[in-house]
Design a protein around this motif. Sequence first.
Motif, PDB file in Angstrom:
ATOM      1  N   GLN A  29      48.219   2.508   2.833  1.00 16.41           N
ATOM      2  CA  GLN A  29      47.551   2.799   4.157  1.00 16.41           C
ATOM      3  C   GLN A  29      46.421   1.793   3.946  1.00 16.41           C
ATOM      4  O   GLN A  29      45.705   1.254   3.187  1.00 16.41           O
ATOM      5  CB  GLN A  29      46.962   4.158   4.237  1.00 16.41           C
ATOM      6  CG  GLN A  29      47.983   5.296   4.991  1.00 16.41           C
ATOM      7  CD  GLN A  29      47.159   6.230   5.095  1.00 16.41           C
ATOM      8  OE1 GLN A  29      46.497   7.103   4.242  1.00 16.41           O
ATOM      9  NE2 GLN A  29      47.248   6.776   6.329  1.00 16.41           N
ATOM     10  N   VAL A  30      45.962   1.209   5.170  1.00 10.82           N
ATOM     11  CA  VAL A  30      44.693   0.408   5.324  1.00 10.82           C
ATOM     12  C   VAL A  30      43.779   0.840   6.399  1.00 10.82           C
ATOM     13  O   VAL A  30      43.988   1.177   7.520  1.00 10.82           O
ATOM     14  CB  VAL A  30      45.251  -1.123   5.726  1.00 10.82           C
ATOM     15  CG1 VAL A  30      44.220  -2.159   5.856  1.00 10.82           C
ATOM     16  CG2 VAL A  30      46.174  -1.649   4.696  1.00 10.82           C
ATOM     17  N   GLY A  31      42.574   0.617   5.846  1.00  9.09           N
ATOM     18  CA  GLY A  31      41.327   1.094   6.869  1.00  9.09           C
ATOM     19  C   GLY A  31      40.531  -0.266   7.117  1.00  9.09           C
ATOM     20  O   GLY A  31      40.124  -0.937   6.003  1.00  9.09           O
ATOM     21  N   VAL A  32      40.379  -0.681   8.187  1.00  4.98           N
ATOM     22  CA  VAL A  32      39.721  -1.944   8.508  1.00  4.98           C
ATOM     23  C   VAL A  32      38.194  -1.662   8.997  1.00  4.98           C
ATOM     24  O   VAL A  32      38.008  -0.620   9.669  1.00  4.98           O
ATOM     25  CB  VAL A  32      40.071  -2.738   9.658  1.00  4.98           C
ATOM     26  CG1 VAL A  32      39.309  -3.925   9.982  1.00  4.98           C
ATOM     27  CG2 VAL A  32      41.572  -3.273   9.312  1.00  4.98           C
ATOM     28  N   MET A  33      37.136  -1.877   8.301  1.00  2.00           N
ATOM     29  CA  MET A  33      35.645  -1.426   8.549  1.00  2.00           C
ATOM     30  C   MET A  33      34.858  -2.488   8.989  1.00  2.00           C
ATOM     31  O   MET A  33      35.332  -3.740   8.923  1.00  2.00           O
ATOM     32  CB  MET A  33      35.034  -0.872   7.329  1.00  2.00           C
ATOM     33  CG  MET A  33      35.686   0.371   6.676  1.00  2.00           C
ATOM     34  SD  MET A  33      34.683   1.239   5.309  1.00  2.00           S
ATOM     35  CE  MET A  33      33.095   1.423   6.398  1.00  2.00           C
ATOM     36  N   TYR A  34      34.305  -2.342  10.114  1.00  2.00           N
ATOM     37  CA  TYR A  34      33.167  -3.084  10.702  1.00  2.00           C
ATOM     38  C   TYR A  34      31.748  -2.312  10.976  1.00  2.00           C
ATOM     39  O   TYR A  34      31.875  -1.256  11.711  1.00  2.00           O
ATOM     40  CB  TYR A  34      33.754  -3.768  11.912  1.00  2.00           C
ATOM     41  CG  TYR A  34      32.851  -5.034  12.495  1.00  2.00           C
ATOM     42  CD1 TYR A  34      32.405  -5.870  12.044  1.00  2.00           C
ATOM     43  CD2 TYR A  34      32.422  -4.426  13.734  1.00  2.00           C
ATOM     44  CE1 TYR A  34      31.618  -6.854  12.748  1.00  2.00           C
ATOM     45  CE2 TYR A  34      31.676  -5.504  14.718  1.00  2.00           C
ATOM     46  CZ  TYR A  34      31.145  -6.505  14.009  1.00  2.00           C
ATOM     47  OH  TYR A  34      30.422  -7.524  14.464  1.00  2.00           O
ATOM     48  N   LEU A  35      30.618  -2.752  10.796  1.00  2.00           N
ATOM     49  CA  LEU A  35      29.412  -2.104  10.999  1.00  2.00           C
ATOM     50  C   LEU A  35      29.374  -0.632  10.467  1.00  2.00           C
ATOM     51  O   LEU A  35      29.022   0.330  11.115  1.00  2.00           O
ATOM     52  CB  LEU A  35      29.036  -2.276  12.521  1.00  2.00           C
ATOM     53  CG  LEU A  35      28.345  -3.656  12.539  1.00  2.00           C
ATOM     54  CD1 LEU A  35      28.156  -3.649  14.284  1.00  2.00           C
ATOM     55  CD2 LEU A  35      26.898  -3.759  12.032  1.00  2.00           C
ATOM     56  N   GLY A  36      29.932  -0.398   9.496  1.00  2.00           N
ATOM     57  CA  GLY A  36      30.089   0.890   9.048  1.00  2.00           C
ATOM     58  C   GLY A  36      30.991   1.981   9.445  1.00  2.00           C
ATOM     59  O   GLY A  36      30.868   3.115   8.883  1.00  2.00           O
ATOM     60  N   ARG A  37      31.927   1.537  10.344  1.00  2.00           N
ATOM     61  CA  ARG A  37      32.844   2.370  10.935  1.00  2.00           C
ATOM     62  C   ARG A  37      34.437   1.910  10.604  1.00  2.00           C
ATOM     63  O   ARG A  37      34.331   0.578  10.608  1.00  2.00           O
ATOM     64  CB  ARG A  37      32.675   2.649  12.486  1.00  2.00           C
ATOM     65  CG  ARG A  37      31.553   3.437  12.906  1.00  2.00           C
ATOM     66  CD  ARG A  37      31.381   3.398  14.358  1.00  2.00           C
ATOM     67  NE  ARG A  37      29.902   3.988  14.859  1.00  2.00           N
ATOM     68  CZ  ARG A  37      29.871   5.261  15.090  1.00  2.00           C
ATOM     69  NH1 ARG A  37      30.701   6.022  15.074  1.00  2.00           N
ATOM     70  NH2 ARG A  37      28.628   5.473  15.680  1.00  2.00           N
ATOM     71  N   ILE A  38      35.184   2.573  10.676  1.00  2.00           N
ATOM     72  CA  ILE A  38      36.634   2.408  10.725  1.00  2.00           C
ATOM     73  C   ILE A  38      37.092   1.905  12.060  1.00  2.00           C
ATOM     74  O   ILE A  38      36.892   3.104  12.784  1.00  2.00           O
ATOM     75  CB  ILE A  38      37.503   3.299   9.801  1.00  2.00           C
ATOM     76  CG1 ILE A  38      37.090   3.297   8.246  1.00  2.00           C
ATOM     77  CG2 ILE A  38      39.036   2.905   9.968  1.00  2.00           C
ATOM     78  CD1 ILE A  38      38.015   4.686   7.667  1.00  2.00           C
ATOM     79  N   VAL A  39      37.459   0.707  12.124  1.00  2.00           N
ATOM     80  CA  VAL A  39      37.812   0.481  13.408  1.00  2.00           C
ATOM     81  C   VAL A  39      39.326   0.542  13.695  1.00  2.00           C
ATOM     82  O   VAL A  39      39.878   0.499  14.943  1.00  2.00           O
ATOM     83  CB  VAL A  39      37.271  -1.030  14.097  1.00  2.00           C
ATOM     84  CG1 VAL A  39      35.967  -1.209  13.799  1.00  2.00           C
ATOM     85  CG2 VAL A  39      37.772  -2.247  12.974  1.00  2.00           C
ATOM     86  N   GLU A  40      40.180   0.408  12.629  1.00  4.99           N
ATOM     87  CA  GLU A  40      41.594   0.614  12.703  1.00  4.99           C
ATOM     88  C   GLU A  40      42.097   1.241  11.476  1.00  4.99           C
ATOM     89  O   GLU A  40      41.686   0.748  10.227  1.00  4.99           O
ATOM     90  CB  GLU A  40      42.312  -0.655  12.908  1.00  4.99           C
ATOM     91  CG  GLU A  40      43.824  -0.476  13.296  1.00  4.99           C
ATOM     92  CD  GLU A  40      44.181  -2.017  14.051  1.00  4.99           C
ATOM     93  OE1 GLU A  40      45.229  -1.790  14.127  1.00  4.99           O
ATOM     94  OE2 GLU A  40      43.553  -2.617  14.456  1.00  4.99           O
ATOM     95  N   LEU A  41      42.947   2.089  11.469  1.00  5.96           N
ATOM     96  CA  LEU A  41      43.399   3.118  10.257  1.00  5.96           C
ATOM     97  C   LEU A  41      44.792   3.257  10.628  1.00  5.96           C
ATOM     98  O   LEU A  41      45.224   3.652  11.665  1.00  5.96           O
ATOM     99  CB  LEU A  41      42.437   4.128  10.082  1.00  5.96           C
ATOM    100  CG  LEU A  41      43.137   5.048   8.964  1.00  5.96           C
ATOM    101  CD1 LEU A  41      42.941   4.440   7.772  1.00  5.96           C
ATOM    102  CD2 LEU A  41      42.152   6.483   9.003  1.00  5.96           C
ATOM    103  N   GLY A  42      45.785   2.992   9.545  1.00  2.00           N
ATOM    104  CA  GLY A  42      46.949   3.441   9.623  1.00  2.00           C
ATOM    105  C   GLY A  42      47.744   2.858   8.452  1.00  2.00           C
ATOM    106  O   GLY A  42      47.408   2.476   7.489  1.00  2.00           O
TER     107      GLY A  42
END
Length: 645
Positions: free
Chosen positions: A529-542
Amino acid sequence: MLDHQGETTELRPIARLKGLRVVFQTKDGPVVGVEDVSFDINPGETVCVVGESGSGKSVSSLSLMRLVEFGGGQIAGGQLMFDRPDGEDIDLAKTGPDQMRRIRGNEIGMIFQEPMTALNPVFTVGRQLTEGLRLHKNLSRSEADARALELLREVRIPEPERRMKQYPHELSGGMRQRVVIAMALACKPRLLIADEPTTALDVTIQAEILALMDRLKRETGTAVMFITHDMAVVAQMADRVVVMFRGNKVEEGPVAEIFERPQHPYTKALLAAVPKLGEMRGKTYPEPMKLMGKPDAEIAPIPGTDEILLDVRNLTTRFPVKGGFFRRTVANVHAVEDVSFTVNKGRTLSLVGESGCGKSTAGRSILRLVDPTSGGVTLDGTDIMALDQAGLRRARLDMQMIFQDPFASLNPQMQLSDQVAEPIHNFGTLKGKDVGDRVAMLFDRVELPRSYLRRFPHELSGGQRQRVAIARALALNPKLIIADEAVSALDVSVQAQVLNLMMELQAELGISFLFISHDMAVVERVSHQVGVMYLGRIVELGARAEVFENPQHPYTRALMKAVPIADPRQRKDERDLNFKPIPSPIHGLDYAPEPSRYDEVAPGHFVLQGDWGGYARSDTVERVENRLREGKDTPEGASRRPLYD
């Protein structure tokens, strides 16, 4: 200098290495770091020096700066000719210390591999940036400050005025590396030596830094000696490539020739070990890399299990900003904001994102090396947030961390064998001779010679130190390893071995990994699985295949676009890099952030709603949102809900 056809015109080289030989004295006798190396660097040319960790790449560059002597090395033979601005040709190997002080930082700039050791911890960033400008260029304080701010903006550091007053330990690893790059560029040197300059940087910053260095080279005629293990960066930057192996130059040639028609067996093996973005297309599970001499029969996918090991819910970590006479809290740094995900047993979740996006802080918060502000962390049924110190100590038998900077995480006064054995002694898992046997076995597993057991961290290269850190993390047989840029300091051949080792251990022992990285090709290779983070939040996860093959968030697409490709004919153009400035994560005490809410655009594939930091959702996804708001039919497999109800 390059003409319009890409051919090198006859100009006098800025630097010439002739038969360089460097010897180090050790307890086990003299060790030859560089045996007999010769090559030229011309004005306006980038020469990439590539090779394995310990092959002599960095020793060659440190010899040009005459810094190798401060690390116990001795230039035992050869010449280091340097063409000075006044036309004088001098041999740096025989130059006195006073003249070298005038050359270092002014005529020859250097970007070091490990930013924390390259920066002075007791001086502010501004003081260190302006020191060389005032010394070499005779600028006033205000002129030097103005130039320093300009440099920080060039290397894309947010809030440069504030960073000038901060100390190195207050910046993330990527930000520290950008400060080191700014310092090296400050005096516009004739020769720029870049020793793994983008190692600690995420792909977006790396792409811009490479474009910046390339532009500097073209505009000023600066020659660049670029040392790296990343063959994709070589393909992006190099005019010529020098391949080194065990202290010798084994191949040299134009970049296209080296990539398309490598001659030496080592060069062929090096190129074969490069993970390429897109190689995993159509595959559901991670697969080890194909190594030289290893039959395909041994390559097997790693499915893992559906049983949850780590459950992170609404994790939030904020750091207070102090101000005023009484040092009261006046604002908060929102480092991690409402992050939720799960990691299954025997599987890998990778967190990717820009430097300072909160991915390392998220990893540290899970281990409670940093105390989170709120949220829940459950490891194998144990509530980590509810544990007292004694309980937390016991829980750490099951969770270990590999840190980003191996030199900072290793004790400079302890032998490597003692450092790897330290967690075993702390927890008493083994006694007597078994400890030594376990440590020796771990050194074998991470491909380090047993003769290194008695060495100290400063006697190893950056990549070798990282392998020691990995061995130490494996010492207690943990259930979860948080790997913070664990392979970023390794050359490609060793990186492939270490990645395969991690996946082999995962298959054998069912270890779970939270893999924090900026290398998208490596993430694609190892992740379930991959979680993409930006500014402290996960913006995409799957699932890895969903995020890489069908990226939905515009920030994820920007990351993908920035990844350099290991093919010199597919170089990125600077005009393609259109990244928005990173907004400040600092907010006042009255700031109440919205909770993270997600669209499930496909089963298990979540995309953050709204416009975060200037990255709004794509038109396609906005249409989905509008349909949902209007109460119309929901697309198949899509829903609108938080990750946890």
